[in-house]
Each structure stands twice: as C-alpha cells, then as structure tokens.
Design an enzyme around this catalytic site. Structure first.
Site, mmCIF file in Angstrom:
data_model
loop_
_atom_site.group_PDB
_atom_site.id
_atom_site.type_symbol
_atom_site.label_atom_id
_atom_site.label_comp_id
_atom_site.label_asym_id
_atom_site.label_seq_id
_atom_site.Cartn_x
_atom_site.Cartn_y
_atom_site.Cartn_z
ATOM 1 N N HIS A 254 41.417 33.787 42.176
ATOM 2 C CA HIS A 254 41.130 34.893 42.276
ATOM 3 C C HIS A 254 41.747 35.935 43.283
ATOM 4 C CE1 HIS A 254 38.776 39.506 40.757
ATOM 5 N NE2 HIS A 254 38.970 38.959 41.984
ATOM 6 N N GLU A 255 41.605 35.869 44.152
ATOM 7 C CA GLU A 255 42.480 36.284 45.300
ATOM 8 C C GLU A 255 43.679 36.321 45.571
ATOM 9 O OE1 GLU A 255 40.187 38.599 46.395
ATOM 10 O OE2 GLU A 255 38.719 37.553 45.463
ATOM 11 N N HIS A 258 45.603 38.631 43.378
ATOM 12 C CA HIS A 258 45.766 39.927 44.723
ATOM 13 C C HIS A 258 46.800 39.450 45.322
ATOM 14 C CE1 HIS A 258 42.430 42.066 43.231
ATOM 15 N NE2 HIS A 258 41.440 41.066 43.339
ATOM 16 N N GLU A 284 43.118 44.334 39.994
ATOM 17 C CA GLU A 284 42.223 43.159 39.075
ATOM 18 C C GLU A 284 43.159 42.612 38.324
ATOM 19 O OE1 GLU A 284 38.977 42.237 39.959
ATOM 20 O OE2 GLU A 284 39.639 43.022 42.356
#
EC number: 3.4.17.19
Length: 489
Positions: A254-255, A258, A284
């Site tokens: 997830h990170e 980003h 996101e």
C-alpha cells in the site's frame, strides 16, 4: 526575470522547506526519542510560521496577477499556487502555527493513549485539535461549510454532498456482498508465528517488485504505516505482527503505491507545485490498486505463496488456491487498515459521518467514543471491545486530518477505473504477476498517472488515464465478480 520565473524561484524554496517539515514528521513517527516531543512541537510550530508567511507573502499576489502561463506546466503551477494563496491568506498566522504545535503534541499523546487503552488521556488534546480545525475550516469557508473547506484541502473540488450520494450508492451492494461472504465457508487461516525480521526481509523484496527505489527511500516501522516525501527522498513505514504477516506485507505494498507515485513524477517538476500527487484521492488510487487489484490478485498471490513457503516453511496453507482465499478473507474485524476490500469502504463511511458531526458542532468530543461504538455495532454487527479497536485506532484525527478519510474511498473508486483500463492495456498482466513481476503495471501507471504529478485536477487526472469519467461502477463490478466467485465456492 519574468513574473512567472520570480514566482517559481520563490516557490522552489517554499517547497523545499515543506519537505523539511515532512521529514520532521517522519522522524517523529519512527526514530525520535519520546522525550523530545515537547521540543519537536515548538520546532514544527516555528517552521509552520515560516511556511505560512511565505505562502501568504504579498509578493505572491503580485506575481500571480502578472504571471503568464505559456504552457500546460505553467498553467498547472499557477492554478495550484492561486488556490493555495487564497486559502492560506484566509488563515491567520497565529492559527497556522498553533495547529502545527498542538497536532505535533497530540500525535505523541494519541500513541501513548492507544497503547494504554485510555481514551480519557487523549480527549483533552483532541478537543484542542477539533476547536482549531473548526476555526480554520470556518475561516477558509468564509460563510460556507467548514467541513467542505477542510475536505477540499485533501481533494480539490470534492464536496461532502457528492460523497454522501456516492456512499449511498455503494453501501447496499457492499452490504449484500458482505452477507454473501459471511454465508460462505470460512477462508483458511495462517498458522504462525512469523519472525518479524523475516517479514521485513520479504516486505523489502515485495517493495522492490512493485517498483520502489531504495536508493531514494527507506522502509522503517511505525505505529501507523505511512509514506512521506517526494522526488529524491520518499520514505515509507510498515508494522509487524508475529501472528499476521499480511499486516506487514500488504501495508508495505500500500505505502509503495504512494511512494512510487511520488518517485515517478517527472524530474522536471521537482520542488514545484505540480511535482507531487494530484490529490489524496488520486494518491489512494495508487496505493489501493497496488495493494488490492494487483497484490491480492490470484496471480500475485500464487507467487507470494511460494516466497512465503521459502522463507517461513509450512504455515498451515496447503495450496495456492487456499492461500488466495486466505489473502482475500472477509472476516469480522475492527481495524480499518486490516479490512478486506468488501468492508473497507464501510469503515470510511463511519468516519466520514462522525468527523462531519465533529466539525459542524453536532457531536461533542466527549461523546465521540460512545458515538463511534454505537455506530460500529450498527454497521458491523459486533461490538468494539477496547479503544484501540475503536476511536483510537487511527492517527488521522490526532494530527488534525479532518476531511482526509473520504479520500480513501475516492481512491478505491478511482482505482476501479484505472484497473479496468490497465487490464485492457496489459493483457498479459496476470502472467507477469504470477512470476512476481509488477513492472508492466507500474510502467503503465508511471506513464498514465505518475509522471504528470498534479498537472491536472484530480478527476481530470483519473479521466485522462482511464479514458472515462470516474464513478463507482468499475469498482463494484470488480468486487462483485471477484467476491461473488469466492462466495460461490
């Protein structure tokens, strides 16, 4: 020098100072000694005062009035700077510095209260944060809706009424899908423990698979995973649980979504207004697409199963198919960051309604825990047992990020649109993911989304990449196809 050139020279220094501010926040969350918190609050307040003074400097108004946009990049920079200048000029310098001081202090108090399961220890400082953000929202709204003013800071152009309508369309189909999954046989469960250092080793490998450049970043541990920075210094964090390696691995993916967005912005835009993500919703969309549509796909799950067997040995899952079901398990749970794709947006809806009520004065901070617990029971069908499962689980409100939570749901909606376009453009995507190769997906996203940064407004960014105006249709179609098949056995 032209007015535009003078403006951009000044702004480059402001952008650099903002990066320093972000680095202080990263340090606070990862390696700062706890005793340093009071001093760090003063440091953050002092730097915020400098930044606010620069963002409201009268020369900005003169330059903006005189500057001419000779190309698309200049037009993007001027659009963002005009909006920023108008917003910041509405916020008194005293208020900006006080928000930085209090939220820096509140972050440490929240972490201690969460660890101690003590809501009472957090409520006084949360009351301060809420009061300050209400004041800021009212100043920016100038007679309009203070919550929309705060929301607009994270997702330019978004309005709470539109989000509420979107949630009303999402909720019944998500609830129906959840009911179908609850009626299906339970997913397999991993058998631990899983050594935390080995989790971090695999997390670094997975980060590399998804295109994260460790020469311009680093992976550390924090209470709440996050990504920080842009350009040549983009750092990420994750967390580990010896009984649940998915927490670490999927938080990392997830990170990385980003972080690669920020790392892949055109270098020519570095330290300029367009040299960063278009909005938190678009941000996101990258992290959720990496984590879910790619990271939880059947193809990638098969590769991950093999790597986990290599590193951890037998962990109680007998086949790739069983592992795929475990990766996509729909189970009752309290924690948003650990929620499955079906239930994740239901967590966001809860926070959206509560923070609107807080900002509009319809809910007192003293009543927040009871309101959270009542709403959670109504929405999910089981009770919150301790504060770290409820209102203390997220860091966002302690640092004053009101209006931020809805961008997670917008990110899911944007990701649904982008994923459909990606699948059409890269027909052999599953074959690549099955080999542990996410490069073709990252390359498509780099070309269609990442390199442009904030050149276009958020919805235009997604529409240009996906070839359609964004709406929730592709997300719901993807979820119903995927989980409908899982529910059917």
């Amino acid at each position: 020098m032209t007015a535009y050139a003078e403006l951009m020279a000044f702004q480059r220094e402001t952008e650099a100072l903002a990066q320093v501010m972000g680095r202080l926040g990263w340090d606070q969350e990862t390696v700062m000694p706890p005793g340093a918190a009071p001093q760090r609050a003063e440091e953050m307040a002092a730097l915020e005062a400098v930044l606010h003074a620069r963002r409201t400097d009268p020369r900005l108004g003169d330059w903006l009035a005189a500057a001419v946009a000779e190309d698309e990049v200049a037009a993007g920079n001027l659009r963002i700077l005009q909006r920023s200048y108008e917003r910041h000029c509405k916020v008194p310098a005293r208020l900006a510095a006080e928000i930085a001081r209090v939220t820096s202090r509140a972050q440490g108090i929240w972490a201690e209260a969460r660890a101690a399961e003590d809501v009472g220890a957090f409520l006084p400082v949360l009351s301060e944060v809420v009061a300050l953000r209400r004041e800021e929202g009212a100043a920016i709204a100038d007679g309009g809706d203070p919550y929309d003013a705060l929301l607009d800071d994270h997702e330019p152009g978004a309005r709470s009424a539109d989000l509420a309508a979107m949630f009303a369309r999402l909720r019944p189909r998500l609830v129906a899908l959840r009911a179908a999954m609850r009626a299906a046989p339970p997913a397999p469960v991993l058998r631990g423990p899983f050594a935390e250092e080995t989790q971090m080793t695999l997390a670094r490998e997975v980060a590399t698979v998804f295109g994260y450049d460790f020469a311009r970043g680093r992976l550390d541990k924090a209470v709440h995973p996050f990504s920080s920075g842009s350009g040549l210094d983009v750092r990420i964090t994750t967390r580990t649980n010896p009984e649940d390696p998915f927490n670490c691995l999927y938080a990392t993916i997830h990170e990385v979504g980003h972080a690669t967005y920020e790392q892949n912005v055109d270098p020519a835009h570095r330290l300029t207004p367009v040299g960063q993500g278009a909005s938190m919703g678009v941000h996101e969309s990258q992290s959720r697409l990496y984590e879910n549509q790619l990271g939880r796909s059947r193809a990638f799950a098969g590769w991950l199963y093999g790597r986990m067997r290599d590193l951890f040995g037998d962990f109680g899952i007998a086949s790739e198919e069983a592992f795929y079901r475990a990766v996509n398990a729909v189970r009752d749970g309290h924690i948003r960051t650990e929620a499955d794709e079906v239930q994740y947006n239901l967590h966001i809806m809860l926070r959206f309604d509560l923070e609107q009520a807080l900002m509009r004065g319809d809910l007192a901070v003293a009543d927040l825990e009871a309101a959270w617990n009542d709403r959670f029971l109504a929405d999910f069908g089981f009770a919150v047992e301790r504060p770290s499962q409820g209102m203390l689980q997220d860091v966002h409100w302690s640092v004053g990020l009101f209006g931020y939570f809805p961008t997670y749901a917008l990110g899911n909606v944007y990701a649904g649109c982008l994923h459909a376009a990606l699948r059409a453009a890269v027909p052999d995507l599953d074959a690549c993911l099955a080999r542990g190769e996410a490069g073709p997906a990252v390359a498509w996203l780099r070309e269609r989304v990442h390199r442009h940064g904030a050149l276009r407004p958020p919805r235009e960014t997604v529409a240009a990449a996906a070839g359609r105006e964004p709406d929730e249709g592709p997300l719901l179609a993807y979820l119903e196809e995927k989980f409908g098949a899982l529910a059917g056995g």
